[in-house]
Write a protein that holds these residues in place. Structure first.
Motif, PDB file in Angstrom:
ATOM      1  N   TRP A   1       0.831  -1.200   0.000  1.00  0.00           N
ATOM      2  CA  TRP A   1       0.000   0.000   0.000  1.00  0.00           C
ATOM      3  C   TRP A   1       0.870   1.257   0.000  1.00  0.00           C
ATOM      4  O   TRP A   1       0.498   2.280  -0.584  1.00  0.00           O
ATOM      5  CB  TRP A   1      -0.912  -0.022   1.225  1.00  0.00           C
ATOM      6  CG  TRP A   1      -1.972   1.010   1.184  1.00  0.00           C
ATOM      7  CD1 TRP A   1      -1.979   2.189   1.856  1.00  0.00           C
ATOM      8  CD2 TRP A   1      -3.181   0.978   0.425  1.00  0.00           C
ATOM      9  NE1 TRP A   1      -3.114   2.874   1.564  1.00  0.00           N
ATOM     10  CE2 TRP A   1      -3.870   2.151   0.693  1.00  0.00           C
ATOM     11  CE3 TRP A   1      -3.732   0.045  -0.448  1.00  0.00           C
ATOM     12  CZ2 TRP A   1      -5.090   2.434   0.104  1.00  0.00           C
ATOM     13  CZ3 TRP A   1      -4.951   0.338  -1.022  1.00  0.00           C
ATOM     14  CH2 TRP A   1      -5.614   1.515  -0.747  1.00  0.00           C
ATOM     15  N   LEU A   2       2.031   1.209   0.626  1.00  0.00           N
ATOM     16  CA  LEU A   2       2.929   2.365   0.655  1.00  0.00           C
ATOM     17  C   LEU A   2       3.398   2.743  -0.746  1.00  0.00           C
ATOM     18  O   LEU A   2       3.564   3.932  -1.055  1.00  0.00           O
ATOM     19  CB  LEU A   2       4.129   2.074   1.546  1.00  0.00           C
ATOM     20  CG  LEU A   2       3.832   1.912   3.029  1.00  0.00           C
ATOM     21  CD1 LEU A   2       5.086   1.467   3.761  1.00  0.00           C
ATOM     22  CD2 LEU A   2       3.294   3.192   3.601  1.00  0.00           C
ATOM     23  N   ILE A   3       3.608   1.773  -1.602  1.00  0.00           N
ATOM     24  CA  ILE A   3       4.057   2.047  -2.964  1.00  0.00           C
ATOM     25  C   ILE A   3       3.011   2.832  -3.721  1.00  0.00           C
ATOM     26  O   ILE A   3       3.310   3.845  -4.364  1.00  0.00           O
ATOM     27  CB  ILE A   3       4.393   0.730  -3.696  1.00  0.00           C
ATOM     28  CG1 ILE A   3       5.550   0.031  -3.022  1.00  0.00           C
ATOM     29  CG2 ILE A   3       4.693   0.989  -5.167  1.00  0.00           C
ATOM     30  CD1 ILE A   3       5.768  -1.383  -3.500  1.00  0.00           C
ATOM     31  N   ILE A   4       1.767   2.402  -3.658  1.00  0.00           N
ATOM     32  CA  ILE A   4       0.731   3.076  -4.432  1.00  0.00           C
ATOM     33  C   ILE A   4       0.407   4.447  -3.842  1.00  0.00           C
ATOM     34  O   ILE A   4       0.080   5.373  -4.584  1.00  0.00           O
ATOM     35  CB  ILE A   4      -0.532   2.190  -4.570  1.00  0.00           C
ATOM     36  CG1 ILE A   4      -1.401   2.698  -5.714  1.00  0.00           C
ATOM     37  CG2 ILE A   4      -1.309   2.118  -3.311  1.00  0.00           C
ATOM     38  CD1 ILE A   4      -0.759   2.655  -7.055  1.00  0.00           C
ATOM     39  N   VAL A   5       0.521   4.616  -2.549  1.00  0.00           N
ATOM     40  CA  VAL A   5       0.318   5.941  -1.956  1.00  0.00           C
ATOM     41  C   VAL A   5       1.401   6.891  -2.451  1.00  0.00           C
ATOM     42  O   VAL A   5       1.119   8.039  -2.832  1.00  0.00           O
ATOM     43  CB  VAL A   5       0.296   5.856  -0.412  1.00  0.00           C
ATOM     44  CG1 VAL A   5       0.400   7.223   0.225  1.00  0.00           C
ATOM     45  CG2 VAL A   5      -0.966   5.153   0.055  1.00  0.00           C
ATOM     46  N   PHE A   6       2.639   6.435  -2.474  1.00  0.00           N
ATOM     47  CA  PHE A   6       3.735   7.261  -2.977  1.00  0.00           C
ATOM     48  C   PHE A   6       3.522   7.599  -4.452  1.00  0.00           C
ATOM     49  O   PHE A   6       3.703   8.744  -4.858  1.00  0.00           O
ATOM     50  CB  PHE A   6       5.069   6.531  -2.775  1.00  0.00           C
ATOM     51  CG  PHE A   6       6.246   7.315  -3.243  1.00  0.00           C
ATOM     52  CD1 PHE A   6       6.670   8.435  -2.558  1.00  0.00           C
ATOM     53  CD2 PHE A   6       6.929   6.937  -4.389  1.00  0.00           C
ATOM     54  CE1 PHE A   6       7.750   9.173  -2.993  1.00  0.00           C
ATOM     55  CE2 PHE A   6       8.015   7.654  -4.832  1.00  0.00           C
ATOM     56  CZ  PHE A   6       8.435   8.785  -4.139  1.00  0.00           C
ATOM     57  N   LEU A   7       3.131   6.620  -5.270  1.00  0.00           N
ATOM     58  CA  LEU A   7       2.870   6.889  -6.681  1.00  0.00           C
ATOM     59  C   LEU A   7       1.702   7.850  -6.874  1.00  0.00           C
ATOM     60  O   LEU A   7       1.745   8.723  -7.735  1.00  0.00           O
ATOM     61  CB  LEU A   7       2.582   5.587  -7.426  1.00  0.00           C
ATOM     62  CG  LEU A   7       3.773   4.750  -7.826  1.00  0.00           C
ATOM     63  CD1 LEU A   7       3.311   3.437  -8.432  1.00  0.00           C
ATOM     64  CD2 LEU A   7       4.644   5.493  -8.805  1.00  0.00           C
ATOM     65  N   SER A   8       0.667   7.702  -6.076  1.00  0.00           N
ATOM     66  CA  SER A   8      -0.499   8.577  -6.201  1.00  0.00           C
ATOM     67  C   SER A   8      -0.168  10.017  -5.832  1.00  0.00           C
ATOM     68  O   SER A   8      -0.813  10.946  -6.308  1.00  0.00           O
ATOM     69  CB  SER A   8      -1.640   8.074  -5.328  1.00  0.00           C
ATOM     70  OG  SER A   8      -2.072   6.824  -5.779  1.00  0.00           O
ATOM     71  N   LEU A   9       0.816  10.203  -4.986  1.00  0.00           N
ATOM     72  CA  LEU A   9       1.224  11.558  -4.620  1.00  0.00           C
ATOM     73  C   LEU A   9       2.205  12.165  -5.617  1.00  0.00           C
ATOM     74  O   LEU A   9       2.191  13.367  -5.853  1.00  0.00           O
ATOM     75  CB  LEU A   9       1.854  11.559  -3.225  1.00  0.00           C
ATOM     76  CG  LEU A   9       0.915  11.248  -2.066  1.00  0.00           C
ATOM     77  CD1 LEU A   9       1.695  11.156  -0.766  1.00  0.00           C
ATOM     78  CD2 LEU A   9      -0.177  12.283  -1.959  1.00  0.00           C
ATOM     79  N   THR A  10       3.063  11.344  -6.197  1.00  0.00           N
ATOM     80  CA  THR A  10       4.114  11.893  -7.054  1.00  0.00           C
ATOM     81  C   THR A  10       3.735  12.013  -8.527  1.00  0.00           C
ATOM     82  O   THR A  10       4.253  12.885  -9.220  1.00  0.00           O
ATOM     83  CB  THR A  10       5.396  11.056  -6.942  1.00  0.00           C
ATOM     84  OG1 THR A  10       5.098   9.702  -7.287  1.00  0.00           O
ATOM     85  CG2 THR A  10       5.970  11.123  -5.545  1.00  0.00           C
TER      86      THR A  10
END
Length: 128
Positions: free
Chosen positions: A75-84
């Motif tokens: 989940w941390l990966i997709i949160v980071f991608l969704s922000l960047t």
């Protein structure tokens, strides 16, 4: 860890991974098909993000079922991608707009800059 999962776990995981591949394929076709830079920006930004969401959801379902507990590490990966991804898209668009403004000297179909100086109202004449 056993390699055998129930079919009702494997089918959604497989469907999410196939859907991810279709989103990535659509993004690639969009990049090749569109002519201008601004049109080519949207397929990777949107479709690759959707593809990443599908892979993340598939990994959450798979590893949660395999470990018999909720696995939210991916989940941390997709949160980071969704922000960047949106920030990167905006920066790329602003860079291309700046390049076009400097190359054309401010003429053509490029919108003008949003200067505070140019937007200031003209001084009113005092009628005394």
């Amino acid at each position: 860890m056993s390699g055998n999962l129930a079919w009702w776990i494997e089918i959604p995981v497989a469907l999410l991974l196939v859907l991810s591949g279709l989103f990535a394929l659509a993004a690639g076709v969009g990049v090749v098909r569109f002519q201008s830079f601004f049109q080519r920006m949207h397929p990777p930004a949107l479709a690759y993000s959707f593809a990443a969401w599908c892979v993340t959801l598939a990994s959450i379902v798979y590893f949660s079922a395999q470990d018999d507990k909720l696995a939210l590490r991916s989940w941390l990966i997709i949160v980071f991608l969704s922000l960047t991804v949106p920030v990167t898209t905006i920066l790329l668009a602003r860079t291309e707009l700046f390049r076009r403004r400097t190359a054309s000297g401010g003429r053509g179909e490029i919108p003008p800059t949003l200067n505070h100086e140019s937007a200031a109202p003209a001084p009113a004449d005092d009628a005394r």
